[in-house]
Scaffold this active site. Structure first.
Site, PDB file in Angstrom:
ATOM      1  N   ARG A 115      -5.349 -16.770 -11.292  1.00  0.00           N
ATOM      2  CA  ARG A 115      -6.118 -16.464 -10.134  1.00  0.00           C
ATOM      3  C   ARG A 115      -7.383 -15.363 -10.679  1.00  0.00           C
ATOM      4  O   ARG A 115      -7.119 -14.623 -11.491  1.00  0.00           O
ATOM      5  CB  ARG A 115      -5.301 -15.609  -9.062  1.00  0.00           C
ATOM      6  CG  ARG A 115      -4.238 -16.750  -8.465  1.00  0.00           C
ATOM      7  CD  ARG A 115      -3.276 -16.044  -7.723  1.00  0.00           C
ATOM      8  NE  ARG A 115      -4.056 -15.839  -6.314  1.00  0.00           N
ATOM      9  CZ  ARG A 115      -3.510 -15.019  -5.342  1.00  0.00           C
ATOM     10  NH1 ARG A 115      -2.067 -14.547  -5.394  1.00  0.00           N
ATOM     11  NH2 ARG A 115      -4.421 -14.615  -4.356  1.00  0.00           N
TER      12      ARG A 115
ATOM     13  N   ARG B 177       0.894  -1.210  -0.130  1.00  0.00           N
ATOM     14  CA  ARG B 177       0.108  -0.124   0.196  1.00  0.00           C
ATOM     15  C   ARG B 177       0.855   1.304   0.161  1.00  0.00           C
ATOM     16  O   ARG B 177       0.565   2.251  -0.702  1.00  0.00           O
ATOM     17  CB  ARG B 177      -1.061  -0.004   1.265  1.00  0.00           C
ATOM     18  CG  ARG B 177      -2.085  -0.983   0.966  1.00  0.00           C
ATOM     19  CD  ARG B 177      -2.575  -1.424   2.172  1.00  0.00           C
ATOM     20  NE  ARG B 177      -3.928  -2.213   1.973  1.00  0.00           N
ATOM     21  CZ  ARG B 177      -3.979  -3.793   1.573  1.00  0.00           C
ATOM     22  NH1 ARG B 177      -2.584  -4.310   1.518  1.00  0.00           N
ATOM     23  NH2 ARG B 177      -4.889  -4.415   1.539  1.00  0.00           N
TER      24      ARG B 177
ATOM     25  N   ASP C 111      -4.341 -16.090   5.581  1.00  0.00           N
ATOM     26  CA  ASP C 111      -2.912 -16.476   5.150  1.00  0.00           C
ATOM     27  C   ASP C 111      -2.079 -17.443   6.309  1.00  0.00           C
ATOM     28  O   ASP C 111      -1.029 -17.945   5.933  1.00  0.00           O
ATOM     29  CB  ASP C 111      -2.057 -15.078   5.248  1.00  0.00           C
ATOM     30  CG  ASP C 111      -2.523 -14.256   3.968  1.00  0.00           C
ATOM     31  OD1 ASP C 111      -3.298 -14.690   2.989  1.00  0.00           O
ATOM     32  OD2 ASP C 111      -2.375 -13.206   4.056  1.00  0.00           O
TER      33      ASP C 111
HETATM   34  C1  S3P Z   1      -4.267  -9.090   1.070  1.00  0.00           C
HETATM   35  C2  S3P Z   1      -5.582  -9.589   1.298  1.00  0.00           C
HETATM   36  C3  S3P Z   1      -5.820 -11.063   1.454  1.00  0.00           C
HETATM   37  C4  S3P Z   1      -4.482 -11.897   1.871  1.00  0.00           C
HETATM   38  C5  S3P Z   1      -3.368 -11.541   0.836  1.00  0.00           C
HETATM   39  C6  S3P Z   1      -2.832 -10.004   1.300  1.00  0.00           C
HETATM   40  C7  S3P Z   1      -4.005  -7.503   1.434  1.00  0.00           C
HETATM   41  O1  S3P Z   1      -6.290 -11.457   0.176  1.00  0.00           O
HETATM   42  O2  S3P Z   1      -4.804 -13.266   1.767  1.00  0.00           O
HETATM   43  O3  S3P Z   1      -2.217 -12.103   1.286  1.00  0.00           O
HETATM   44  O4  S3P Z   1      -2.781  -7.156   1.434  1.00  0.00           O
HETATM   45  O5  S3P Z   1      -5.088  -6.952   1.042  1.00  0.00           O
HETATM   46  P1  S3P Z   1      -7.594 -11.388  -0.282  1.00  0.00           P
HETATM   47  O6  S3P Z   1      -8.058  -9.998  -0.463  1.00  0.00           O
HETATM   48  O7  S3P Z   1      -7.891 -12.081  -1.573  1.00  0.00           O
HETATM   49  O8  S3P Z   1      -8.525 -11.931   0.792  1.00  0.00           O
END
Ligand code: S3P
Length: 447
Positions: free
Chosen positions: A120, A26, A334
């Site tokens: 994905r 971010r 995760d």
């Molecule tokens: C993340 C959100 C999650 C997580 C990924 C990182 C993020 O994914 O599993 O490792 O940084 O916003 P999802 O938004 O697909 O749940």
């Protein structure tokens, strides 16, 4: 490369993990939309985060490296030619968050990814972005995505999947296009985008919908808790919202710490991880460790850049099984690979449900976990949305398969420490996706 994993006699010590991957993505991507420079402390050199940094650079952000600090200076305006390709590698967060930024920008860019990322699902961001007016070209809703930025319109959306990536993509699209966005979450997901926007800019409000006590109309003696709205959180981005710049100090990655806590849990010993991010949307593993019989000590709590952090000591004990489902599964999204490995060393059957999202991570993690657990002699049932893991004793070393997935490689490298005889993991370099120094840290905790 194939790596041999030798059993460990004892585990212990104090370690520091690389900076949190979600926060780092971010911070790098915010620089594309910022009005002023952003300084980032403790940016990890993990491959995924470097993809976001490189993407920002490709779009014109100037990147200067200092002593554990990066200075990102945004361009006057985004200006790249329409043939520009950005390779997101293995990083779903780069691809999804950047889709939002590009959709609301003034440039045309194509996003690509590696073999795993190209399979994905991107429909979850394409659909709502198209509802905002985005122009996105994709085959089968997968990468490569050609995104032609344009002015988007205001948008309200109740998230159909609990996904911080989708939420963040839409908020960033609103920021890029100066249009208001309202997101409603039935399950609260990680909120680093919201925190960072409030730290570095303005124009975002968050409303938590609290359950209140109501009287049963059929029986005035009975009261029950009810939520006045069907969702739990509402996030509103004002059309005048801006990112102005400032400092982001990134704490250690809790999602990487869990592998080392897992080693402490299985070994029955203590291990300390310093300066770990403790954002409440990410701490489900601490509750899980307590629920399965470990003790957790939290010291030196502080909040920096809006993100709480502390030193955490985990001490293992005889491990118990647990039923993991609903919001707990989302909180551990995760962390399920490590939770599953710990379940293999617990006395009894651990059930994991509501985890079908794991099928669309860097690998089909339900398949990857069950195949590797079976290899080490554990009975593991593969359910449509989860796993049933029967804990065992006297487990033998084996050749694990990483499935090209960093979290599978790390979880089963930890398992290898506690098996009889050596094990191996193929393709050990995949850990660089989130923790390039994973095996050095693993050496450090052998005492
Ligand atoms: C993340 C959100 C999650 C997580 C990924 C990182 C993020 O994914 O599993 O490792 O940084 O916003 P999802 O938004 O697909 O749940």
């Amino acid at each position: 490369m194939k790596r041999i994993l030798k059993p460990a006699r004892k585990i212990g010590g104090t370690i520091r993990l690389p900076g949190d991957k979600s926060i780092a993505h971010r911070a790098a991507l915010f620089s594309i939309l910022s009005r002023g420079p952003i300084t980032i402390r403790n940016f990890p050199d993990s491959a995924d985060c470097q993809r976001s940094l490189k993407a920002a650079e490709t779009l014109g952000v100037r990147v200067e490296h200092g002593n554990n600090e990066l200075l990102l200076t945004p361009p006057e305006r985004l200006n790249v030619d329409a043939a520009t390709l950005i390779d997101c590698g293995n990083s779903g967060t780069t691809a999804r968050l950047l889709s939002g930024i590009l959709a609301g920008s003034s440039v045309e860019v194509t996003l690509t990814g590696d073999e795993s990322l190209s399979k994905r699902p991107m429909k979850r961001v394409i659909d709502p972005l198209e509802s905002m007016g985005a122009e996105i070209f994709a085959d089968n809703n997968c990468l490569p995505l050609r995104i032609r930025g344009r002015q988007l319109s205001s948008f309200e959306y109740r998230l159909p999947v609990a996904s911080a990536q989708v939420k963040s993509a839409l908020l960033l699209a609103g920021l890029a296009s100066s249009c208001s966005v309202v997101i409603r979450e039935d399950t609260i997901t990680r909120d680093h985008t919201e925190i960072m926007l409030r730290q570095l800019g303005e124009g975002l409000t968050v409303r938590n919908i609290k359950a209140v006590a109501v009287t049963d109309p059929n029986d005035p003696r009975k009261r029950r808790m009810e939520r006045p709205e069907p969702f739990k959180r509402e996030i509103t981005l004002d059309r005048k919202a801006t990112v102005n710049g400032g400092l982001v100090d990134i704490p250690g990655d809790i999602s990487t710490a869990v592998f080392f806590w897992g080693a402490a849990a299985i070994s029955g010993r203590s291990l300390t991880t310093e300066n770990v991010g403790l954002n409440p949307t990410r701490t489900a593993m601490l509750d899980h460790l307590k629920a399965i019989g470990c003790s957790v000590q939290i010291e030196n709590r502080t909040v920096v850049s809006g993100e709480p952090r502390a030193d955490i000591t985990v001490t293992g004990g005889p491990l118990k099984p647990r039923k993991i489902y609903g919001d707990t599964t989302v909180g551990l999204i995760d962390e399920i690979p490590m939770a599953a490995v710990m379940a293999a060393f617990a006395s009894g059957t651990t059930i994991i449900r509501d985890a079908s999202e794991l099928r669309v991570k860097e690998s089909d993690r339900l398949v990857a976990i069950s195949e590797n657990l079976n290899k080490m002699g554990i009975k593991c049932g593969l359910l449509e949305d989860g796993l049933a893991i029967e804990g065992g004793k006297e487990l033998n070393g084996t050749d694990f398969d990483s499935f090209g997935d960093h979290r599978i490689a790390m979880a089963f490298s930890i398992a290898g420490l506690f098996l009889y005889g050596p094990s191996s993991i193929d393709d050990d370099e995949v850990v660089a996706v989130s923790c390039p120094n994973f095996y050095e840290l693993l050496d450090q905790i052998r005492v």
